[in-house]
Each structure stands twice: as structure tokens, then as C-alpha cells.
Design a protein around this motif. Structure first.
Motif, short mmCIF file in Angstrom:
data_model
loop_
_atom_site.label_atom_id
_atom_site.label_comp_id
_atom_site.label_asym_id
_atom_site.label_seq_id
_atom_site.Cartn_x
_atom_site.Cartn_y
_atom_site.Cartn_z
N PHE A 136 21.99 12.23 54.15
CA PHE A 136 20.75 12.01 53.42
C PHE A 136 19.87 11.06 54.23
CE2 PHE A 136 24.11 12.63 50.21
CZ PHE A 136 23.66 13.81 49.65
N TYR A 137 18.56 11.16 54.03
CA TYR A 137 17.62 10.37 54.82
C TYR A 137 16.84 9.40 53.95
CZ TYR A 137 18.56 13.99 58.29
OH TYR A 137 19.18 14.85 59.15
N VAL A 138 16.51 8.26 54.52
CA VAL A 138 15.62 7.30 53.88
C VAL A 138 14.18 7.76 54.06
CG1 VAL A 138 14.82 4.90 53.90
CG2 VAL A 138 17.24 5.41 54.32
N THR A 139 13.40 7.70 53.01
CA THR A 139 11.99 8.09 53.13
C THR A 139 11.13 6.90 53.52
OG1 THR A 139 11.71 7.76 50.74
CG2 THR A 139 12.16 10.00 51.51
N LYS A 140 10.12 7.17 54.32
CA LYS A 140 9.21 6.10 54.77
C LYS A 140 8.16 5.86 53.70
CE LYS A 140 8.06 7.84 58.81
NZ LYS A 140 7.46 7.87 60.17
N GLN A 141 8.50 5.02 52.73
CA GLN A 141 7.58 4.73 51.63
C GLN A 141 7.87 3.33 51.10
OE1 GLN A 141 8.40 6.42 47.85
NE2 GLN A 141 10.41 7.17 48.42
N LEU A 142 6.96 2.82 50.29
CA LEU A 142 7.07 1.46 49.78
C LEU A 142 8.33 1.24 48.96
CD1 LEU A 142 5.73 -1.32 49.55
CD2 LEU A 142 4.42 -0.46 47.60
N LEU A 143 8.75 2.23 48.17
CA LEU A 143 9.96 2.08 47.35
C LEU A 143 11.20 1.80 48.19
CD1 LEU A 143 9.66 4.79 44.53
CD2 LEU A 143 9.62 2.31 44.26
N SER A 144 11.22 2.30 49.42
CA SER A 144 12.39 2.07 50.27
C SER A 144 12.51 0.61 50.71
CB SER A 144 12.32 2.98 51.50
OG SER A 144 12.36 4.34 51.13
N ASN A 150 18.68 2.11 42.33
CA ASN A 150 19.04 3.44 42.81
C ASN A 150 19.46 3.32 44.27
OD1 ASN A 150 19.23 6.05 43.71
ND2 ASN A 150 17.40 6.78 42.67
N LYS A 151 20.76 3.28 44.52
CA LYS A 151 21.28 3.09 45.87
C LYS A 151 22.30 4.17 46.23
CE LYS A 151 19.07 -0.55 47.32
NZ LYS A 151 18.24 -0.46 48.54
N LEU A 152 22.01 5.41 45.83
CA LEU A 152 22.97 6.49 46.07
C LEU A 152 23.17 6.79 47.56
CD1 LEU A 152 22.23 9.03 43.19
CD2 LEU A 152 24.24 7.58 43.49
N ILE A 153 22.15 6.61 48.38
CA ILE A 153 22.34 6.81 49.82
C ILE A 153 23.34 5.80 50.35
CG2 ILE A 153 21.23 6.70 52.08
CD1 ILE A 153 18.73 7.85 50.87
N ASN A 154 23.22 4.55 49.91
CA ASN A 154 24.14 3.51 50.37
C ASN A 154 25.55 3.74 49.85
OD1 ASN A 154 21.26 2.47 49.92
ND2 ASN A 154 22.07 0.95 51.35
N VAL A 155 25.66 4.25 48.63
CA VAL A 155 26.98 4.53 48.05
C VAL A 155 27.66 5.67 48.79
CG1 VAL A 155 28.18 5.37 45.99
CG2 VAL A 155 26.39 3.64 45.76
N THR A 156 26.96 6.80 48.94
CA THR A 156 27.57 7.94 49.63
C THR A 156 27.82 7.63 51.10
OG1 THR A 156 25.38 8.94 49.98
CG2 THR A 156 26.62 9.65 48.03
N GLY A 157 26.94 6.84 51.70
CA GLY A 157 27.14 6.43 53.09
C GLY A 157 28.37 5.55 53.25
N SER A 158 28.61 4.68 52.28
CA SER A 158 29.79 3.81 52.32
C SER A 158 31.07 4.62 52.19
CB SER A 158 29.71 2.77 51.20
OG SER A 158 28.60 1.91 51.38
N ILE A 159 31.03 5.66 51.35
CA ILE A 159 32.20 6.55 51.21
C ILE A 159 32.44 7.29 52.53
CG2 ILE A 159 33.10 8.58 50.01
CD1 ILE A 159 31.46 7.62 47.55
#
Length: 279
Positions: A136-144, A150-159
């Protein structure tokens, strides 16, 4: 009534069943480090939290001043009899009501705290291997750039890292450039240059990132640059390290087949501890 793991139970506590941070990720948070009853870099944390709340259109309570923020965190730390060093997290979430569209922009907050072993920052010299996480990719936007629940990228990346025997992973954005680690901002040393991706690339606007940038600018002979880093650039680096408020600086020893030194990381940790003791 609710069904929890197959059992019908009374809905006595709505802190989860109606909590918008739980239901929709409608919350922001700050992770803090406390040493000897003092929150490190309090002002930076406070203003980032306020900015995060404004970004997602939360209503900031009139009493939510920096002094109130500090008082509430330290009250819990003292109540738990944590005397030396602590990790605390304050989560702010929009109050119950509505579905995607909330019925109110008023907020509540939750603080928890746990003890830490060390009262100063130290370099972890053990092997620390990373690789890219590209599912999954991080989007280049202010929310990032803000810390939301909402940290599902970090969770799945940690797994992914755990399954592949890695200590961490490096996230990339939707233009395939390097963003940050799963638990911290990324810095790269090439010769006499210290480089980190700009916040506009999608990285969290880290409090420790800010401290390291300021400290590095005072190191003679080091040029500090915020610029785009490609995955290919990582293999040309002399040194890679991650930063966050709890660990301080974590040197990366290996990325794929490339191994790295940690000379500047050691120097910056020393200067970080000196700056804390002076304040």
C-alpha cells in the motif's frame, strides 16, 4: 444489547460501540515522552495536536489550553506513580452521533501512560534491517502529515516486517518515492549532506524530526536538506536512521545488501540529550 464474540451482552459502556475513533478512525493523537515529570517538547506537541484537530474540522474546547493539556497528562502520570520516564498518548475523538456525517464536531479525549526504562536517549547498536513496504502507498496529502487513528498502512506494514524477519519497513508514496519508516521519520546521510523527505511527500510532520533538523543545522560541515528521496538513493547512502519521540534516533544497519554506519546518529543523540538537560 450487543453481540461480542458470539455472546449477547448488555451495552453498558459506549466508549467502543459508539466511539467514532473506533468506528471510523475519526480521531487524532499525540505520543509524548515525559522525563522527571516534564513533557519533552510540549509546545510542539500541543500545536501539532491543535493543527490536526483543525484539519479534520473538530471543535477545539475553550479550556483546551497548553497548560490544561500538560496538567491532564501529568496528573495521570503522577496517579500511576511513574516517577522517572513515561510514554503517554492523548487521543482526541469526535463525540458520538451520526454515521460518516457526524452529528457534532465537539470532542472528548482519552489519555493513557506507561513507564519507560531510560530517562535519556540512547543509540540501539543492534542489527536493524529494513526493506520497502509496497503493498500500500502513502498519499501525498495533508492528512498524511498528521497523526490520525487510521493507521492501517502502518499495521499491515508491521505485520509484513515481522513475517519477513525485518526490524522495520520504509513506506513509499503514490509516486514511488520514499516517505518514512513505519514508526518514524527517515533521514539519509550522503557524504556531508543530511537529507529527509519534505512533509509534502506524505510523511508525518514529526516532533522529533523538527528537533533533529534544528540540531543538525548546528553541526559544522553538515548540509541539511529536505528533498525527494527515491528507493535507489537509499543504496547510495552512507547512513540511514529513523526518528520518533520515544526512541529518539534508531540507526538502520542494513537495507537489502547495503550496510550503513551510524556516526552522525551517535553525534545527534549526544546533542539531543544535551539540549534536553539544558532546558
Amino acid at each position: 444489547m450487543i453481540n461480542f464474540n458470539g455472546n449477547i451482552a448488555a451495552q453498558d459502556d459506549n466508549i467502543l460501540t459508539q466511539n467514532r475513533a473506533f468506528l471510523y478512525g475519526d480521531g487524532v493523537f499525540e505520543t509524548l515522552k515525559i522525563i522527571n515529570n516534564k513533557i519533552l517538547f510540549l509546545e510542539d506537541h500541543y500545536f501539532r495536536l491543535m493543527a490536526s484537530m483543525r484539519v479534520i474540522r473538530m471543535e477545539i474546547p475553550m479550556n483546551f489550553t497548553m497548560e490544561y493539556f500538560e496538567e491532564q497528562v501529568l496528573k495521570l502520570v503522577q496517579e500511576k506513580s511513574i516517577t522517572a520516564s513515561a510514554r503517554a498518548r492523548i487521543t482526541v475523538f469526535r463525540n458520538d452521533g451520526g454515521l460518516y456525517l457526524p452529528k457534532t464536531n465537539e470532542v472528548s479525549f482519552l489519555i493513557n501512560a506507561t513507564p519507560l526504562e531510560n530517562t535519556s536517549y540512547a543509540i540501539n547498536t543492534a542489527q536493524y534491517e529494513v526493506d520497502l513496504y509496497k503493498d500500500f502507498y502513502v498519499t501525498k496529502q495533508l492528512l498524511s502529515s498528521i497523526k490520525t487513528t487510521n493507521k492501517l498502512i502502518n499495521v499491515t506494514g508491521s505485520i509484513f516486517a515481522h513475517e519477513n524477519g525485518l526490524n522495520n519497513c520504509i513506506l513509499v508514496n503514490d509516486t514511488k518515492n520514499v516517505v518514512e519508516g513505519l514508526q518514524g521519520n527517515l533521514f539519509m546521510v550522503v557524504g556531508k549532506k543530511l537529507i529527509t523527505p519534505p512533509v509534502s511527500e506524505g510523511c508525518v510532520n514529526g516532533v522529533m524530526r523538527k528537533q533533529i533538523l534544528a540540531l543538525a543545522k548546528k553541526v559544522e560541515g553538515i548540509e541539511v536538506i529536505e528533498e525527494i528521496i527515491s528507493p535507489f538513493d537509499l543504496q547510495k547512502a552512507d547512513e540511514l536512521f529513523l526518528t520518533n519521540i520515544i526512541m529518539g534516533i534508531q540507526p538502520i544497519t542494513k537495507y537489502r545488501k547495503k550496510e550503513f554506519t551510524s556516526n552522525l546518529a551517535h553525534l545527534l543523540v549526544q546533542k539531543l540529550n544535551e539540549s534536553i538537560s539544558e532546558n
